[in-house]
Design a protein around this motif. Structure first.
Motif, mmCIF file in Angstrom:
data_model
loop_
_atom_site.group_PDB
_atom_site.id
_atom_site.type_symbol
_atom_site.label_atom_id
_atom_site.label_comp_id
_atom_site.label_asym_id
_atom_site.label_seq_id
_atom_site.Cartn_x
_atom_site.Cartn_y
_atom_site.Cartn_z
ATOM 1 N N ARG A 54 0.859 -1.194 0.000
ATOM 2 C CA ARG A 54 0.000 0.000 0.000
ATOM 3 C C ARG A 54 0.893 1.241 0.000
ATOM 4 O O ARG A 54 0.918 2.009 0.966
ATOM 5 C CB ARG A 54 -0.938 -0.029 1.209
ATOM 6 C CG ARG A 54 -1.891 -1.213 1.255
ATOM 7 C CD ARG A 54 -2.991 -1.084 0.228
ATOM 8 N NE ARG A 54 -3.802 0.091 0.494
ATOM 9 C CZ ARG A 54 -4.854 0.085 1.327
ATOM 10 N NH1 ARG A 54 -5.207 -1.041 1.947
ATOM 11 N NH2 ARG A 54 -5.548 1.174 1.532
ATOM 12 N N ARG A 55 1.618 1.429 -1.085
ATOM 13 C CA ARG A 55 2.602 2.522 -1.145
ATOM 14 C C ARG A 55 1.941 3.893 -1.025
ATOM 15 O O ARG A 55 2.491 4.805 -0.392
ATOM 16 C CB ARG A 55 3.407 2.430 -2.437
ATOM 17 C CG ARG A 55 4.298 1.201 -2.534
ATOM 18 C CD ARG A 55 5.233 1.317 -3.725
ATOM 19 N NE ARG A 55 6.058 0.130 -3.874
ATOM 20 C CZ ARG A 55 5.752 -0.923 -4.607
ATOM 21 N NH1 ARG A 55 4.588 -0.938 -5.256
ATOM 22 N NH2 ARG A 55 6.557 -1.950 -4.712
ATOM 23 N N THR A 56 0.771 4.061 -1.639
ATOM 24 C CA THR A 56 0.082 5.362 -1.557
ATOM 25 C C THR A 56 -0.283 5.700 -0.126
ATOM 26 O O THR A 56 -0.134 6.847 0.323
ATOM 27 C CB THR A 56 -1.182 5.351 -2.443
ATOM 28 O OG1 THR A 56 -0.826 5.059 -3.793
ATOM 29 C CG2 THR A 56 -1.885 6.699 -2.384
ATOM 30 N N TYR A 57 -0.765 4.686 0.601
ATOM 31 C CA TYR A 57 -1.105 4.909 2.009
ATOM 32 C C TYR A 57 0.122 5.384 2.782
ATOM 33 O O TYR A 57 0.049 6.358 3.550
ATOM 34 C CB TYR A 57 -1.648 3.626 2.631
ATOM 35 C CG TYR A 57 -1.744 3.688 4.142
ATOM 36 C CD1 TYR A 57 -2.876 4.209 4.757
ATOM 37 C CD2 TYR A 57 -0.701 3.238 4.950
ATOM 38 C CE1 TYR A 57 -2.965 4.294 6.142
ATOM 39 C CE2 TYR A 57 -0.779 3.316 6.332
ATOM 40 C CZ TYR A 57 -1.909 3.841 6.924
ATOM 41 O OH TYR A 57 -1.984 3.928 8.293
ATOM 42 N N TYR A 58 1.239 4.700 2.604
ATOM 43 C CA TYR A 58 2.429 5.054 3.382
ATOM 44 C C TYR A 58 3.019 6.392 2.941
ATOM 45 O O TYR A 58 3.570 7.130 3.773
ATOM 46 C CB TYR A 58 3.473 3.936 3.294
ATOM 47 C CG TYR A 58 3.171 2.820 4.276
ATOM 48 C CD1 TYR A 58 3.316 3.018 5.642
ATOM 49 C CD2 TYR A 58 2.700 1.584 3.838
ATOM 50 C CE1 TYR A 58 3.017 2.014 6.549
ATOM 51 C CE2 TYR A 58 2.399 0.574 4.740
ATOM 52 C CZ TYR A 58 2.551 0.793 6.088
ATOM 53 O OH TYR A 58 2.253 -0.198 6.989
ATOM 54 N N ALA A 59 2.894 6.717 1.653
ATOM 55 C CA ALA A 59 3.341 8.037 1.204
ATOM 56 C C ALA A 59 2.525 9.123 1.890
ATOM 57 O O ALA A 59 3.069 10.132 2.380
ATOM 58 C CB ALA A 59 3.210 8.144 -0.314
ATOM 59 N N ALA A 60 1.206 8.910 1.967
ATOM 60 C CA ALA A 60 0.334 9.876 2.637
ATOM 61 C C ALA A 60 0.612 9.918 4.136
ATOM 62 O O ALA A 60 0.623 10.996 4.755
ATOM 63 C CB ALA A 60 -1.132 9.533 2.376
ATOM 64 N N LYS A 61 0.841 8.757 4.734
ATOM 65 C CA LYS A 61 1.118 8.695 6.168
ATOM 66 C C LYS A 61 2.405 9.440 6.511
ATOM 67 O O LYS A 61 2.445 10.230 7.470
ATOM 68 C CB LYS A 61 1.212 7.240 6.612
ATOM 69 C CG LYS A 61 1.647 7.019 8.063
ATOM 70 C CD LYS A 61 0.685 7.624 9.059
ATOM 71 C CE LYS A 61 -0.664 6.933 9.039
ATOM 72 N NZ LYS A 61 -1.556 7.496 10.102
ATOM 73 N N MET A 62 3.450 9.211 5.739
ATOM 74 C CA MET A 62 4.721 9.888 6.013
ATOM 75 C C MET A 62 4.618 11.383 5.742
ATOM 76 O O MET A 62 5.208 12.197 6.461
ATOM 77 C CB MET A 62 5.841 9.245 5.199
ATOM 78 C CG MET A 62 6.253 7.882 5.748
ATOM 79 S SD MET A 62 7.705 7.154 4.941
ATOM 80 C CE MET A 62 6.908 6.346 3.543
ATOM 81 N N ALA A 63 3.853 11.760 4.722
ATOM 82 C CA ALA A 63 3.645 13.184 4.453
ATOM 83 C C ALA A 63 2.879 13.835 5.604
ATOM 84 O O ALA A 63 3.217 14.942 6.051
ATOM 85 C CB ALA A 63 2.889 13.360 3.142
ATOM 86 N N GLY A 64 1.852 13.136 6.090
ATOM 87 C CA GLY A 64 1.088 13.660 7.221
ATOM 88 C C GLY A 64 1.942 13.809 8.466
ATOM 89 O O GLY A 64 1.845 14.818 9.189
ATOM 90 N N ASN A 65 2.782 12.820 8.725
ATOM 91 C CA ASN A 65 3.691 12.919 9.872
ATOM 92 C C ASN A 65 4.661 14.079 9.705
ATOM 93 O O ASN A 65 4.996 14.771 10.675
ATOM 94 C CB ASN A 65 4.466 11.616 10.034
ATOM 95 C CG ASN A 65 3.607 10.483 10.575
ATOM 96 O OD1 ASN A 65 2.509 10.703 11.083
ATOM 97 N ND2 ASN A 65 4.110 9.264 10.473
#
Length: 368
Positions: A54-65
């Motif tokens: 789920r690369r999109t999820y983790y990209a969004a998660k890291m961006a949010g962090n």
């Protein structure tokens, strides 16, 4: 079976140690081969695509962090030398925990297929939080391979706490006194967890116990120097010390509250018992209900059963696997434990209080 209760103390004991996994908690050992219950569950999980990345999820998660970290940094600069920085410290404690969750996922290779890419993410997040990624992966690997095992799970090797009657009998001196009243001391002790993570990380690097020792040493040194320099440049010495104490203390409490409900109060395993992979992971783990808010709050660790069965399953897929795994376990008579968030803490404290009882009332214990 859905259960809010702790399985009986005389339940499962020790399984075989199994093979040392290649990543933090990959399946291995007895019961994980072709034809086992677990292999059948694997086929069902793969059919639903729940092991897909789920690369999109983790990209969004890291961006949010990253945004939350930036907000905390701006707050810190704008407030300057003020006692309001105590609030900033609390905010950054939450951000550090969310960063640590991503480092955890990288250690399990949930983000990328490539070990190198996951390790890069893990090292970066380790640098930001001040944790040795290599030390943590090694420790966490042992935990996943031997969950709640009295002799082999490093998460049970806490001098100030006893998680079984056998452990309580080995306590001496101040640790024996602390084990007596561990249910009352549990949450206060978590205030030290953040500091201890730094200490263990530095010790592992100094003793050259991690693979990329030079890189880890440089990253930890960069974290310590940058953290202390920024804090003491902006704040007066007294305020700086208070900021560090609040930030590190609350970070430790948050980390401890995220990990404590997962296994504490569940059956501990010791010598003499053989369990297959599925039962070893499910019977020693507890899920925490609560929906998407709890998913965010606990970084997906609330799906502890699914996470232990499939360590490399991406975090957002765990909630989709939960119903499947629950039904699968129930159909085979394997106890599947889950409860609400506050109920989980109550079970942990109740268990700690019960384990400490023989130390508080030794004469009663001997008579029994």
């Amino acid at each position: 079976m859905n259960s809010d209760a702790v399985p009986a103390a005389g339940g499962p004991r020790r399984p075989g140690s199994g093979n040392v996994p290649q990543t933090a908690g990959e399946p291995g050992g007895a019961g994980s081969g072709r034809g086992s219950d677990f292999s059948e569950l694997v086929r069902l999980v793969k059919q639903r695509g729940l092991l897909d990345l789920r690369r999109t999820y983790y990209a969004a998660k890291m961006a949010g962090n990253g945004v939350m970290l930036a907000v905390g940094a701006v707050m810190f600069v704008v407030l300057g030398d003020s006692w309001w920085q105590v609030f900033t410290a609390a905010v950054l404690a939450g951000v550090f925990t969310q960063l640590a969750f991503v480092g955890h996922d990288a250690g399990h290779r949930q983000i990328f297929r490539s070990r190198r890419a996951n390790d890069l993410v893990g090292l970066i997040h380790g640098c930001m939080t001040g944790i040795s990624y290599g030390w943590w992966v090694g420790k966490h690997r042992l935990h996943h391979n031997n969950p709640n095992h009295e002799d082999a799970d490093p998460d049970l090797e806490i001098p100030a706490l006893a998680f079984s009657a056998e452990q309580s009998r080995t306590k001496r001196g101040v640790f024996r006194w602390m084990a007596k009243y561990q249910a009352f001391l549990f949450f206060p002790l978590l205030l030290l967890e953040g500091f201890l993570l730094h200490v263990h990380s530095i010790r592992a690097v100094v003793k050259r116990e991690v693979k990329a020792n030079g890189v880890e040493a440089a990253l930890l040194a960069a974290h310590v120097v940058a953290y202390l320099a920024v804090v003491f440049l902006v704040l007066s010495p007294v305020k700086a010390l208070v900021f560090i104490a609040v930030h590190q203390g609350l970070w430790g409490v948050y980390m401890g509250c995220a990990f404590a409900p997962n296994h504490k109060g569940m059956p501990t395993l010791s010598a003499g018992q053989k369990l297959d992979y599925l039962r070893k992971q499910v019977l020693t783990s507890r899920n925490v209900r609560g929906g998407r808010f709890v998913d965010f709050l606990l970084g997906g660790l609330n799906y502890q059963i699914e996470h232990h069965l499939f360590p490399s399953m991406p975090r957002p897929n765990l909630r989709h696997a939960q119903q499947l795994v629950n039904h699968f376990c129930t159909s085979r008579g394997v106890s599947y434990s889950q409860c609400g968030l506050f109920r989980s803490y109550a079970l942990v404290l109740r268990h700690l209080h019960a384990v400490g009882a023989p130390l508080r009332h030794p004469s009663t214990s001997q008579q029994c």
